[in-house]
Design an enzyme around this catalytic site. Structure first.
Site, PDB file in Angstrom:
ATOM      1  N   GLY A   1       0.756  -1.193  -0.013  1.00 35.72           N
ATOM      2  CA  GLY A   1       0.141   0.008  -0.037  1.00 35.72           C
ATOM      3  C   GLY A   1       0.889   1.071   0.056  1.00 35.72           C
ATOM      4  O   GLY A   1       0.421   2.253   0.344  1.00 35.72           O
ATOM      5  N   GLY A   2       2.033   1.154  -0.511  1.00 39.70           N
ATOM      6  CA  GLY A   2       2.998   2.346  -0.496  1.00 39.70           C
ATOM      7  C   GLY A   2       3.033   3.169  -1.754  1.00 39.70           C
ATOM      8  O   GLY A   2       3.794   3.867  -2.064  1.00 39.70           O
TER       9      GLY A   2
ATOM     10  N   ASP B   1       0.393  -2.892  -4.428  1.00 41.97           N
ATOM     11  CA  ASP B   1      -0.548  -1.836  -4.491  1.00 41.97           C
ATOM     12  C   ASP B   1      -1.641  -1.917  -5.288  1.00 41.97           C
ATOM     13  O   ASP B   1      -1.450  -3.207  -6.030  1.00 41.97           O
ATOM     14  CB  ASP B   1      -0.161  -0.316  -4.581  1.00 41.97           C
TER      15      ASP B   1
ATOM     16  N   ASP C   1      -4.857  -6.388  -4.180  1.00 42.32           N
ATOM     17  CA  ASP C   1      -5.948  -5.916  -3.639  1.00 42.32           C
ATOM     18  C   ASP C   1      -5.874  -6.353  -2.293  1.00 42.32           C
ATOM     19  O   ASP C   1      -6.553  -7.558  -2.058  1.00 42.32           O
ATOM     20  CB  ASP C   1      -7.431  -6.160  -4.369  1.00 42.32           C
TER      21      ASP C   1
ATOM     22  N   HIS D   1      -8.466   6.933   6.487  1.00 37.87           N
ATOM     23  CA  HIS D   1      -9.007   6.831   5.370  1.00 37.87           C
ATOM     24  C   HIS D   1     -10.463   5.933   5.346  1.00 37.87           C
ATOM     25  O   HIS D   1     -11.287   6.114   6.146  1.00 37.87           O
ATOM     26  CB  HIS D   1      -8.089   6.823   4.317  1.00 37.87           C
TER      27      HIS D   1
END
Length: 450
Positions: free
Chosen positions: A263-264, A286, A318, A339
């Site tokens: 997720g970077g 990601d 995902d 988020h």
């Protein structure tokens, strides 16, 4: 005429000391209660209802001004700007691009000329700029002649800080903040944690979560989403997101250790790790569109040697449905705390990662962690506590996590998590907390298989 920076610091410290001594003496001279009130007091001090003598008022003004100026002098400019974004005056100069007009004009520009370039009536613009100058943003060279300074140069429209500033003060986010009280007091929405029940939704009438708006539903949101993405670069620079590269003992990992950046995005942290620790093997995972950008555009341009050496692998994932690349030594996880990340989704990501870990693998969660303002004995504290009489969470010195928490509440009806929240998530995922690494702002939580 400005004085040498070094002399400014000692003068400011002297002003603070003298002003504080004067105010302390004023309190101690009161016959009814000759002491300075504690912040913990709830009963009024006898002097609270009186009119302060003029010399005491001047001392308080000097104390407040000198403290603010001292912090501004000593901090990086983007650090200061991140702390003092406010909607009214900054909204004007950001949208009018005043800093651009003043670029490369150290002698300053008359406000009438600035007005012609940016379209704001000169007398009103002068009032806005003078208010900002009083907070050390811009500099008034002479009466109604303004120039950039160390802070305002951060507001040039080509910088990430400009994008972050406009995001902070512009719609939909600026207007959403006005609806926080209405939303929290609403009988239905106030108790809800649904992402579409945020003050943003109430303010705009938009029926879906903010992240969908930023993804281009409707299309006008895509422009703001792109601006937000650039603004987050500014936030990360100001908040020392790169501290993870120097704050964790990467050099103690065995040569050839595999670090998976989950997720970077396009791999900002992974790129820094490659440049500083060439013995690491890096994986970047990601969503497909981000990995495509990283693989085709960013890394070949910014770090082609890593691609050529085979030290970086790109693989789309995902994380809400798939497991990461198995058997990595370190899984670096960001944005699991805020988020659109519900607790259920965060739990799923941690569980999926736990399923592919070896017994010696580690998960590093790089996030803001909300710290209580209640002090505990130092031997029980999992965080470094600030010394007395400061609040243990450093108070205003670490206010940004709390500002960000309020931004999450306002924009997405979500939150920044406490350490207890993370421990609960970890334990529910078959993990245990090994250590909290203090990076100065965002923390680093090290997790291992339970």
């Amino acid at each position: 005429m400005s004085s040498p920076p070094g002399s400014d610091i000692s003068r400011l410290v002297s002003i603070i000391k003298a002003a504080a001594d004067n105010i302390e003496s004023f309190y101690k001279s009161d016959p009814k209660k000759p002491s300075v009130p504690s912040l913990d007091d709830t009963e009024p001090h006898p002097l609270d209802d009186g009119v302060y003598p003029l010399e005491v008022k001047h001392s308080l003004q000097m104390l407040e001004g000198a403290c603010a100026q001292l912090c501004t002098n000593l901090a990086r400019p983007n650090h200061t700007m991140l702390n003092i974004f406010e909607p009214a005056c900054l909204g004007v100069v950001l949208r009018a691009r005043v800093a651009d007009v003043l670029l490369d004009k150290p002698a300053g520009v008359p406000v009438a000329e600035i007005s012609k370039h940016c379209g704001v009536e000169s007398r009103k613009l002068s009032r806005v700029l003078r208010t900002l100058c009083s907070n050390h943003i811009f500099r008034e060279v002479s009466n109604n002649v303004f120039a950039n300074n160390r802070l305002s140069i951060q507001l040039v429209s080509s910088t990430p800080m400009w994008s972050l500033g406009v995001h902070s003060v512009d719609e939909p986010n600026g207007r959403a903040a006005l609806y926080l009280a209405d939303t929290l007091l609403d009988s239905e929405w106030g108790a809800s944690y649904a992402a579409e029940h945020s003050p943003f939704n109430r303010a705009t009438g938009y029926p879906h979560p903010l992240y969908m708006f930023f993804e281009g539903v409707p299309p006008k949101g895509a422009e703001q989403g792109a601006r937000f993405a650039k603004g987050m670069v500014g936030w990360n620079e100001a908040a020392d997101a790169g501290a993870i590269v120097t704050g964790y003992p990467w050099d103690k990992l065995p040569p050839g250790s595999i670090v998976n950046d989950l997720g970077g995005g396009w791999g900002h942290i992974a790129m820094q790790l490659y440049k500083q620790y060439s013995n690491l093997i890096l994986k970047l995972q990601d969503l497909p569109e981000r990995i495509q950008q990283a693989q085709k555009d960013v890394w070949p341009k910014e770090c082609p040697e890593a691609v050529a050496d085979g030290k970086i692998e790109f693989k789309a994932v995902d994380l809400s449905m798939e497991t990461p690349i198995p058997n990595c030594d370190v899984y670096l996880v960001k944005s699991i705390g805020r988020h659109n990340m519900t607790s259920d989704l965060a739990l799923k990501i941690l569980s999926n990662t736990r399923n592919v870990m070896t017994p010696t693998s580690r998960i590093l969660i790089n996030e803001y962690t909300i710290q209580s303002t209640a002090r505990v004995p130092n031997n029980e504290a999992k965080f470094n506590q600030a010394p007395l009489p400061l609040l243990p969470n450093f108070g205003a010195g670490r206010i940004r996590p709390h500002y960000l928490d309020m931004a999450m509440l306002t924009q997405l009806n979500s939150e920044e998590r406490t350490l207890e929240d993370y421990i609960q998530l970890a334990e529910s995922s078959g993990l245990r907390l090994v250590k909290v690494w203090d990076l100065g702002e965002a923390g680093l939580l090290e997790l291992a298989p339970a």
